[in-house]
Design an enzyme around this catalytic site. Structure first.
Site, PDB file in Angstrom:
ATOM      1  N   SER A  76       0.841  -1.196   0.000  1.00  0.00           N
ATOM      2  CA  SER A  76       0.000   0.000   0.000  1.00  0.00           C
ATOM      3  C   SER A  76       0.874   1.243   0.000  1.00  0.00           C
ATOM      4  CB  SER A  76      -0.899   0.030   1.235  1.00  0.00           C
ATOM      5  OG  SER A  76      -0.160   0.369   2.401  1.00  0.00           O
ATOM      6  N   ASP A  77       0.367   2.308  -0.603  1.00  0.00           N
ATOM      7  CA  ASP A  77       0.976   3.597  -0.330  1.00  0.00           C
ATOM      8  C   ASP A  77       0.670   3.940   1.117  1.00  0.00           C
ATOM      9  OD1 ASP A  77       2.318   5.970  -0.612  1.00  0.00           O
ATOM     10  OD2 ASP A  77       1.278   6.573  -2.438  1.00  0.00           O
ATOM     11  N   TRP A  78       1.472   4.806   1.708  1.00  0.00           N
ATOM     12  CA  TRP A  78       1.381   5.072   3.145  1.00  0.00           C
ATOM     13  C   TRP A  78       0.068   5.790   3.463  1.00  0.00           C
ATOM     14  CZ3 TRP A  78       5.032   2.273   1.774  1.00  0.00           C
ATOM     15  CH2 TRP A  78       6.037   1.823   2.628  1.00  0.00           C
ATOM     16  N   GLY A  79      -0.829   5.081   4.135  1.00  0.00           N
ATOM     17  CA  GLY A  79      -2.138   5.634   4.441  1.00  0.00           C
ATOM     18  C   GLY A  79      -3.164   5.364   3.363  1.00  0.00           C
ATOM     19  N   GLY A  80      -2.888   4.437   2.452  1.00  0.00           N
ATOM     20  CA  GLY A  80      -3.787   4.185   1.331  1.00  0.00           C
ATOM     21  C   GLY A  80      -4.796   3.073   1.552  1.00  0.00           C
TER      22      GLY A  80
END
Length: 731
Positions: free
Chosen positions: A257-261
Site C-alpha cells: 500500500s501507499d502510506w495511508g492508502g
C-alpha cells in the site's frame, strides 16, 4: 542444511530439515516449507508495518524484517521508529540521482540500467530490502505536482525505460516497488478522487509501463495508488490487483500500500493487497502512536480469522508473497554488498544528467558558450544557487553534497573568464523538509524592481548571460501533495527574462523543473535548455552542457504545450474533477496524440531535442510492402552526422493505422534507437515491425485487436519532425 528452530509454533518431526533456509532449494519449495511452519499470528504479522518503514519477520524461524526506503531518485534518510522526524544519523546521506523525467529524456535504456544498478547499490549498502520506486504514472497534465517523479506521457517510452531500472535495482537483492498502480495522474484530492476512464485508455495508455515492469522487468513489488478506480481505492482494488495484475499478468510479488492508502479490512483481504503501511497517518504529522496492531491487516484481520468469518486462502497467498519477497531480498546471502556515495555513483549521476538535458532552442549558436571568446559571464536566477535535492515530498533527500549550477559554472570556467551572479527574483527562501535542512541563507532585502535592475546591469556588462530559473520543489510547484496552479513560470520570472533579452542578445535560459512551463518570451530568447532536477551533480552536469564538454542529446519525454487549454485533460474543462470524480474524456488521446488529433501546434513537441551538431536522415526503406500475421517487416534509415563534432541522436519510429474500425491516434511511438556518431559517420538504424505492435484494445470485446489494412511507418527526430515514411499492408 540447518535444522529448524524448535522453540514454539508448529511441532517439528525428529530430523525435520528447514528447507526454507537452504538457498539451493527451489524458491517455491522454500516458501511452502516456511509457510507450513508458521502460526496464524505469524502469518498476519508479515502483512503490516511494525514501524514507519519496516514490517515484522518471523523471529522464531529466523526470518528477518522487511525494510523499505523511499526513492526513486535516492535513498531517503532514516526517520525515527514511530515518527516522521529525522533519526539524526550522520551516515545516512546519499547520492541524489536525476529525477526520472531526466532519465526518460535520455531515451537510452543503457542509462536506465546504470541508474537502477547505482541506486540499487546504495539501497543495498544501507540495508534496504524494498526501494519504493520507480514511478511510471503517465504525464496527463503539466499541472500534476508529481510529474517530475515519472517517465513522461508515452506508454512505450515509459515501458522501455522502466525495465532496465527495475532489473538494475534487483540485481542488488533489493526489490523495486513500481508505483503508483494505477491512474494516479494528479495530486488534487488524491486520497479520494474516483478516476473514470474507459478500459481502452486504461490498457493502451495507463497500464503498459506497469505491465512491462512486471512481465519484462520481473518487478518484485508494486505499490497501489491513493486514488479510486471503479469506486474502489487502488490499494485494494479487485479489478486492478486481482484480475489484471495477479491473474492476467502473472505477478508473483507483493502489492504494497501507499502510506495511508488502506481504508477497509475486508476489501484489503479480498481485493489484492499484501502489505499495509502508513495507516492512520497522512504521511506527515498525524495519527496514533504505535498503532500498528490496529492496522486493517493486523488485529482486525486476525479477529475475523479466529471467528471463522474469513478463510485462510487469502492469508496464505499474502504470506507466501511476502516470504517470496524476503527470500529474494533480506534472506538472499548471494547479493552484493553495495556502496554509498561512491565516485562511481557521482559519475553516473553526472552522466545521466548530462545526457538527459534537452536543448530546446539554439538560434545563432549561443550554446555552447565559447570560453575563448568571452571575458565575463552573467549568471542570473535563484535556481542557480538553490539546492533542489531537499523538498518535493517523499523523494526529498539528504545528500552528501549537491553541486549547484553556479558552483558548477564557476568550477568549469576557472580563471578563463569572470562570473558575476545576480538573483533576479525571489522564489522560496526556505530550505528544509522533514527535518533535513539545506543550511542555505536565501533571505533577500532588495525589492523585485531592484533585483531586475541589478540583473539587467550585470547582463549589459557581460559577454554572455545565463538565466537559471524554472520551478522548485515547494507546494504548488513540483511537489507531492499539491498540483501546480498555472502553466506559467512563478515569481515573476517572465519579466526578468524579458528584461535580460532586451539587455543582451547573447542569452541562454536554463529551466530547472520536472514539468512543462509556458514561454511567452521564447521568440526573443535565442537559446533554451531544459535541465530538469539533476541531483548531486546538477551544477557540474549543467556546466558540461553549457560549455560543450557534453553535446546535448536529450529528447522531451512529454509535450510542452503553448497553452494549458491545448492539453486534452484541460480542453474539456474536467480537470481536476468535482472533488469526488474526475472523468478522463481525452481517453487514449494524451500528449502528442491529442495535439495531432486536434491539429494543435505545441510549443515543443514530444521527442524534440537539438544538438550542437546536425544529423541528416536518408530515405526510409522497408524490406517488403506487406506483413503477414506471423511475419516481420524491417524498416531502415541511414543517419549521418553532418556537423563538426561527435553527437548522439535518438531516432524514433511511429506507426499510424490508416483503416481502423475505432478512432486511433495519427501515429504512436513504437520504437527508438539512440546512435552516437562521429563527424561524417553514417549508421543504418533498423526497426523490426511485427503484428503485435499494430493492435488496439477494443473495450467492447475486452481484448486486443489487430486489424488487417494499411499502415504508415514514420521515422523522425521528433513527433513533429518526421524525416521519412513507408506504407505497408497487414494481411
Amino acid at each position: 542444511m540447518l535444522a529448524a528452530v524448535a522453540c514454539g509454533g508448529a511441532p517439528q518431526r525428529s530430523g525435520d530439515v528447514a528447507l526454507y533456509l537452504d538457498e539451493s532449494q527451489p524458491l517455491e519449495k522454500r516458501v511452502a516449507d516456511a509457510l507450513a511452519r508458521m502460526t496464524l499470528e505469524e502469518k498476519v504479522a508479515l502483512l503490516h508495518a511494525q514501524s514507519k518503514f519496516s514490517s515484522a519477520g518471523v523471529p522464531r524461524l529466523g526470518i528477518p524484517e522487511v525494510w523499505c526506503t523511499d526513492g526513486p531518485h535516492g535513498i531517503r534518510p532514516e526517520v525515527l521508529w514511530d515518527e516522521w522526524d529525522q533519526a539524526g544519523w550522520t551516515n545516512d546521506s546519499c547520492t541524489a540521482f536525476p529525477a526520472l523525467t531526466c532519465l526518460a529524456a535520455t531515451w537510452n535504456p543503457e542509462m536506465s540500467a546504470l541508474y537502477g544498478r547505482s541506486i540499487g547499490e546504495e539501497a543495498r549498502y544501507r540495508g534496504k530490502d524494498v526501494l519504493l520506486g520507480p514511478g511510471v504514472n503517465i504525464y496527463r497534465t503539466p499541472l500534476n505536482g508529481r510529474n517530475f517523479e515519472y517517465m513522461g506521457e508515452d506508454p512505450y517510452l515509459s515501458s522501455r525505460m522502466v525495465v532496465p531500472y527495475v532489473q538494475g535495482v534487483q540485481q542488488n537483492g533489493v526489490a523495486a516497488c513500481v508505483k503508483h498502480f494505477a491512474v494516479n495522474n494528479q495530486e488534487v484530492q488524491r486520497h479520494k478522487v474516483d478516476v473514470v476512464l474507459d478500459d481502452r485508455a486504461l490498457n493502451e495508455i495507463y497500464l503498459p509501463a506497469f505491465r512491462a515492469a512486471v512481465q519484462q522487468g520481473g518487478a518484485w513489488a508494486i505499490m497501489g495508488a491513493y486514488n479510486k478506480y471503479k469506486g474502489e481505492h487502488c490499494c485494494h482494488n479487485r479489478y486492478l490487483l486481482n484480475d489484471i495484475l495477479k491473474r492476467n499478468w502473472g505477478f508473483d510479488g507483493v502489492v504494497i500500500s501507499d502510506w495511508g492508502g488502506v481504508h477497509d479490512t475486508r476489501e484489503a483481504i479480498f481485493n489484492g493487497l499484501d502489505m499495509e503501511f502508513g495507516t492512520w497517518t497522512d504521511g506527515l504529522n498525524w495519527g496514533a502512536t504505535n498503532a500498528y496492531d490496529n492496522y486493517y491487516l493486523a488485529r482486525p484481520y486476525l479477529e475475523l480469522l479466529r471467528k471463522g468469518e474469513v478463510g485462510t486462502e487469502e492469508l496464505d497467498d499474502k504470506a507466501s508473497r511476502v516470504l517470496r519477497l524476503i527470500f529474494r531480498t533480506s534472506m538472499n546471502s548471494r547479493k552484493p554488498f553495495g556502496s554509498l556515495c561512491s565516485p562511481e555513483h557521482n559519475a553516473a549521476a553526472r552522466r545521466i544528467a548530462g545526457e538527459g538535458m534537452v536543448l530546446l532552442r539554439n538560434e545563432g549558436g549561443v550554446l555552447p558558450v565559447d570560453l575563448s571568446k568571452v571575458k565575463t559571464i552573467a549568471v542570473v536566477g535563484e535556481n542557480a544557487v538553490k539546492m533542489m535535492t531537499v523538498g518535493g515530498g517523499s523523494s526529498s533527500l539528504k545528500v552528501k553534497h549537491e553541486c549547484t549550477p553556479l558552483e558548477g559554472i564557476r568550477a568549469a570556467v576557472g580563471d578563463r573568464a569572470g562570473v558575476i551572479y545576480e538573483r533576479g527574483y525571489v522564489g522560496d527562501v526556505t530550505g528544509d523538509y522533514n527535518g533535513v535542512v539545506t543550511g542555505q541563507d536565501l533571505s533577500e532585502k532588495r525589492s523585485a524592481r531592484a533585483l531586475i535592475d541589478d540583473a539587467v546591469a550585470a547582463a549589459r556588462r557581460a559577454d554572455a548571460v545565463i538565466f537559471i530559473g524554472g520551478l522548485n520543489k515547494s507546494d504548488h510547484q513540483d511537489s507531492e501533495g499539491a498540483d501546480r496552479l498555472q502553466l506559467g513560470l512563478p515569481y515573476g520570472q517572465d519579466e526578468v527574462i524579458e528584461a535580460l533579452a532586451a539587455a543582451n542578445s547573447n542569452l541562454a535560459v536554463v529551466l530547472v523543473s520536472g514539468n512543462a512551463v509556458a514561454m511567452p518570451w521564447v521568440e526573443r530568447v535565442p537559446a533554451v535548455l531544459q535541465a530538469w532536477y539533476s541531483g548531486s551533480e546538477a551544477g557540474n552536469a549543467l556546466a558540461d552542457v553549457v560549455f560543450g564538454a557534453v553535446n546535448p542529446s536529450g529528447k522531451l519525454p512529454f509535450t510542452f504545450p503553448a497553452r494549458l487549454e491545448d492539453c486534452g485533460a484541460h480542453a474539456a474543462g474536467e480537470y481536476p474533477g468535482d472533488g469526488e470524480r474526475v472523468v478522463y474524456r481525452d481517453g487514449i488521446f494524451v500528449g502528442y496524440r491529442w495535439a495531432e488529433k486536434e491539429n494543435i501546434k505545441p510549443l515543443f513537441a514530444f521527442g524534440h531535442g537539438l544538438s550542437y551538431t546536425t544529423f541528416a536522415y536518408g530515405g526510409v526503406e522497408s524490406d517488403r510492402t506487406s506483413l503477414t500475421a506471423s511475419g516481420k517487416l524491417r524498416v531502415r534509415v541511414d543517419v549521418t552526422n553532418t556537423g563538426s563534432r561527435e553527437g548522439a541522436e535518438a531516432v524514433q519510429l511511429y506507426i499510424g493505422d490508416e483503416e481502423s474500425s475505432l478512432p486511433r491516434p495519427v501515429k504512436e511511438l513504437k520504437g527508438f534507437e539512440k546512435v552516437r556518431l562521429a563527424p561524417g559517420e553514417t549508421r543504418t538504424v533498423t526497426f523490426d515491425i511485427t503484428p503485435d505492435m499494430l493492435g488496439y484494445y477494443d473495450d467492447a470485446k475486452g481484448a486486443w485487436v489487430v486489424e488487417p489494412g494499411e499502415f504508415t511507418a514514420y521515422v523522425g527526430a521528433a513527433s513533429d519532425d518526421i524525416r521519412g515514411r513507408v506504407v505497408f499492408t497487414l494481411k
